[in-house]
Scaffold this active site. Structure first.
Site, PDB file in Angstrom:
ATOM      1  N   ASP A  37      -6.607  -0.265   6.492  1.00 59.46           N
ATOM      2  CA  ASP A  37      -7.720   0.563   6.007  1.00 59.46           C
ATOM      3  C   ASP A  37      -8.519   1.140   7.169  1.00 59.46           C
ATOM      4  O   ASP A  37      -9.060   2.241   7.066  1.00 59.46           O
ATOM      5  CB  ASP A  37      -8.610  -0.266   5.083  1.00 59.46           C
ATOM      6  CG  ASP A  37      -7.825  -0.735   3.877  1.00 59.46           C
ATOM      7  OD1 ASP A  37      -7.298   0.113   3.148  1.00 59.46           O
ATOM      8  OD2 ASP A  37      -7.677  -1.961   3.699  1.00 59.46           O
TER       9      ASP A  37
ATOM     10  N   LYS B 174      -8.105  -4.781   6.604  1.00 61.84           N
ATOM     11  CA  LYS B 174      -7.047  -4.650   5.611  1.00 61.84           C
ATOM     12  C   LYS B 174      -7.498  -5.285   4.301  1.00 61.84           C
ATOM     13  O   LYS B 174      -8.465  -6.025   4.271  1.00 61.84           O
ATOM     14  CB  LYS B 174      -5.767  -5.346   6.100  1.00 61.84           C
ATOM     15  CG  LYS B 174      -5.022  -4.524   7.137  1.00 61.84           C
ATOM     16  CD  LYS B 174      -3.674  -5.113   7.490  1.00 61.84           C
ATOM     17  CE  LYS B 174      -2.786  -5.405   6.317  1.00 61.84           C
ATOM     18  NZ  LYS B 174      -2.518  -4.266   5.425  1.00 61.84           N
TER      19      LYS B 174
ATOM     20  N   GLU C 141      -0.616 -10.716   3.382  1.00 61.45           N
ATOM     21  CA  GLU C 141      -0.395  -9.828   4.541  1.00 61.45           C
ATOM     22  C   GLU C 141      -0.727 -10.541   5.844  1.00 61.45           C
ATOM     23  O   GLU C 141      -0.003 -10.411   6.837  1.00 61.45           O
ATOM     24  CB  GLU C 141      -1.244  -8.564   4.400  1.00 61.45           C
ATOM     25  CG  GLU C 141      -0.732  -7.618   3.319  1.00 61.45           C
ATOM     26  CD  GLU C 141      -1.672  -6.456   3.043  1.00 61.45           C
ATOM     27  OE1 GLU C 141      -1.200  -5.447   2.528  1.00 61.45           O
ATOM     28  OE2 GLU C 141      -2.877  -6.566   3.319  1.00 61.45           O
TER      29      GLU C 141
ATOM     30  N   GLY D 117       0.839  -1.204   0.000  1.00 62.69           N
ATOM     31  CA  GLY D 117       0.000   0.000   0.000  1.00 62.69           C
ATOM     32  C   GLY D 117       0.865   1.241   0.000  1.00 62.69           C
ATOM     33  O   GLY D 117       2.096   1.165   0.075  1.00 62.69           O
ATOM     34  N   SER D 118       0.209   2.393  -0.040  1.00 63.26           N
ATOM     35  CA  SER D 118       0.968   3.644  -0.170  1.00 63.26           C
ATOM     36  C   SER D 118       1.732   3.979   1.115  1.00 63.26           C
ATOM     37  O   SER D 118       2.840   4.523   1.049  1.00 63.26           O
ATOM     38  CB  SER D 118       0.023   4.788  -0.554  1.00 63.26           C
ATOM     39  OG  SER D 118      -1.021   4.892   0.386  1.00 63.26           O
ATOM     40  N   THR D 119       1.187   3.659   2.274  1.00 62.15           N
ATOM     41  CA  THR D 119       1.900   3.942   3.531  1.00 62.15           C
ATOM     42  C   THR D 119       3.090   2.990   3.671  1.00 62.15           C
ATOM     43  O   THR D 119       4.200   3.407   4.018  1.00 62.15           O
ATOM     44  CB  THR D 119       0.949   3.795   4.744  1.00 62.15           C
ATOM     45  OG1 THR D 119      -0.318   4.356   4.413  1.00 62.15           O
ATOM     46  CG2 THR D 119       1.511   4.499   5.960  1.00 62.15           C
TER      47      THR D 119
ATOM     48  N   GLY E 108      -5.750  -2.806  -0.763  1.00 57.53           N
ATOM     49  CA  GLY E 108      -4.804  -2.945  -1.877  1.00 57.53           C
ATOM     50  C   GLY E 108      -4.802  -4.345  -2.464  1.00 57.53           C
ATOM     51  O   GLY E 108      -4.014  -4.646  -3.362  1.00 57.53           O
TER      52      GLY E 108
HETATM   53  C1  5RP Z   1      -3.292  -3.631   1.163  1.00 54.51           C
HETATM   54  C2  5RP Z   1      -3.644  -3.065   2.481  1.00 54.51           C
HETATM   55  C3  5RP Z   1      -3.140  -1.694   2.793  1.00 54.51           C
HETATM   56  O1  5RP Z   1      -2.309  -1.770   3.888  1.00 54.51           O
HETATM   57  C4  5RP Z   1      -4.304  -0.803   3.081  1.00 54.51           C
HETATM   58  O2  5RP Z   1      -5.170  -0.818   1.968  1.00 54.51           O
HETATM   59  C5  5RP Z   1      -3.850   0.638   3.356  1.00 54.51           C
HETATM   60  O3  5RP Z   1      -3.334   1.199   2.189  1.00 54.51           O
HETATM   61  P1  5RP Z   1      -2.758   2.671   2.141  1.00 54.51           P
HETATM   62  O4  5RP Z   1      -1.536   2.693   2.996  1.00 54.51           O
HETATM   63  O5  5RP Z   1      -2.448   2.904   0.676  1.00 54.51           O
HETATM   64  O6  5RP Z   1      -3.821   3.609   2.649  1.00 54.51           O
HETATM   65  O7  5RP Z   1      -4.294  -3.676   3.300  1.00 54.51           O
HETATM   66  O8  5RP Z   1      -3.915  -4.878   0.950  1.00 54.51           O
END
Ligand code: 5RP
Length: 243
Positions: free
Chosen positions: A92, A102, A111, A34-36, A105
């Site tokens: 999320d 979660k 995960e 994910g972006s974080t 993504g």
């Molecule tokens: C991917 C995930 C991500 O950690 C979750 O969607 C958060 O994403 P972001 O950091 O882009 O907000 O569970 O499967």
């Protein structure tokens, strides 16, 4: 060139850097998606380059594996690592007990396997991910493609007996086709609004043939590091463990 980041990216980066700076030489680290999590992978790469940090990373998606290699992090499989010191990943939603949704993504299965195989799971998130009750974010559920419409029907039927507000289940798409996970599965997004009993829902979903895993991460996360746009971070530890 000055980096122009949006407020949300500044918050994500602050949380990610704080978590990445806790990693020590020799650690085996689960690398979230994910972006974080991408900010965290890039920060670990900087530390490998600048400080000679020696770590091995187990990525939770092909996207993260590519990014980790580009960043100069040694990538190994979970089978090579067997067990991990820590996993750092985004989320999320997280609630006051540090239970999570979660899978936004699409990487929830890997995960969850990786986080469960770790001594600690640290979640990095901006403050907008904090909720009092899980469920406003649509709950991702990974399912096998075979007979997916039947699986969806069974899941919707099951929701009828659950303490949730909404009961809609949509197949996640990428363009005009179903979204396919790294493991070759589909994802149903459950629009529940509010999940009254996450434990009961998680157990029930995992009883449905065709369901591989849900995005409810219960009793897995030890610490959430919340980032803010001014660069501050706040640590929220599980009452019984994390620090
Ligand atoms: C991917 C995930 C991500 O950690 C979750 O969607 C958060 O994403 P972001 O950091 O882009 O907000 O569970 O499967």
């Amino acid at each position: 060139m000055t980096e122009e980041l949006s407020p949300i990216d500044r918050a994500k980066r602050a949380a990610a850097r704080c978590a990445a700076d806790e990693i020590e030489n020799g650690m085996r680290v689960g690398l979230g998606t994910g972006s974080t999590a991408a900010w965290m992978v890039r920060r670990l790469g900087e530390r490998v380059h600048d400080e000679g940090l020696r770590i091995r990373g187990v990525p939770t998606s092909t996207r993260t594996a590519d990014l980790a290699r580009e960043a100069g992090i040694e990538v190994i499989t979970l089978d090579e690592a067997t067990w991990l010191d820590v996993t750092i990943d985004g989320a999320d939603e997280f609630d006051p007990g540090l239970d999570l949704i979660k899978g936004g993504g699409g990487a929830l299965l890997r995960e969850k396997i990786v986080a469960t195989a770790s001594d600690r799971m640290i979640v990095i998130a901006d403050a907008a991910k904090a909720v009092t009750t899980l469920g406003a974010f649509a709950l991702p559920v990974e399912i096998v493609p075979f007979g997916w419409q039947t699986t969806r029907r069974l899941v919707v039927e099951l929701l009828g007996g659950m303490d949730v507000q909404g009961r809609d289940a949509t197949l996640r798409e990428a363009g005009a086709r179903p979204f396919v996970t790294d493991e070759g599965h589909y994802i149903l997004d459950l629009h529940l609004g509010r999940i009254g009993d996450p434990q009961a829902l998680s157990l029930a979903l995992n009883q449905v043939p065709g369901v591989v895993e849900s995005g409810l991460f219960l009793n897995i996360c030890d610490l959430v590091i919340v980032g803010f746009e001014d660069g501050r971070v706040e640590r929220r530890a599980r009452a019984t463990g994390g620090n």
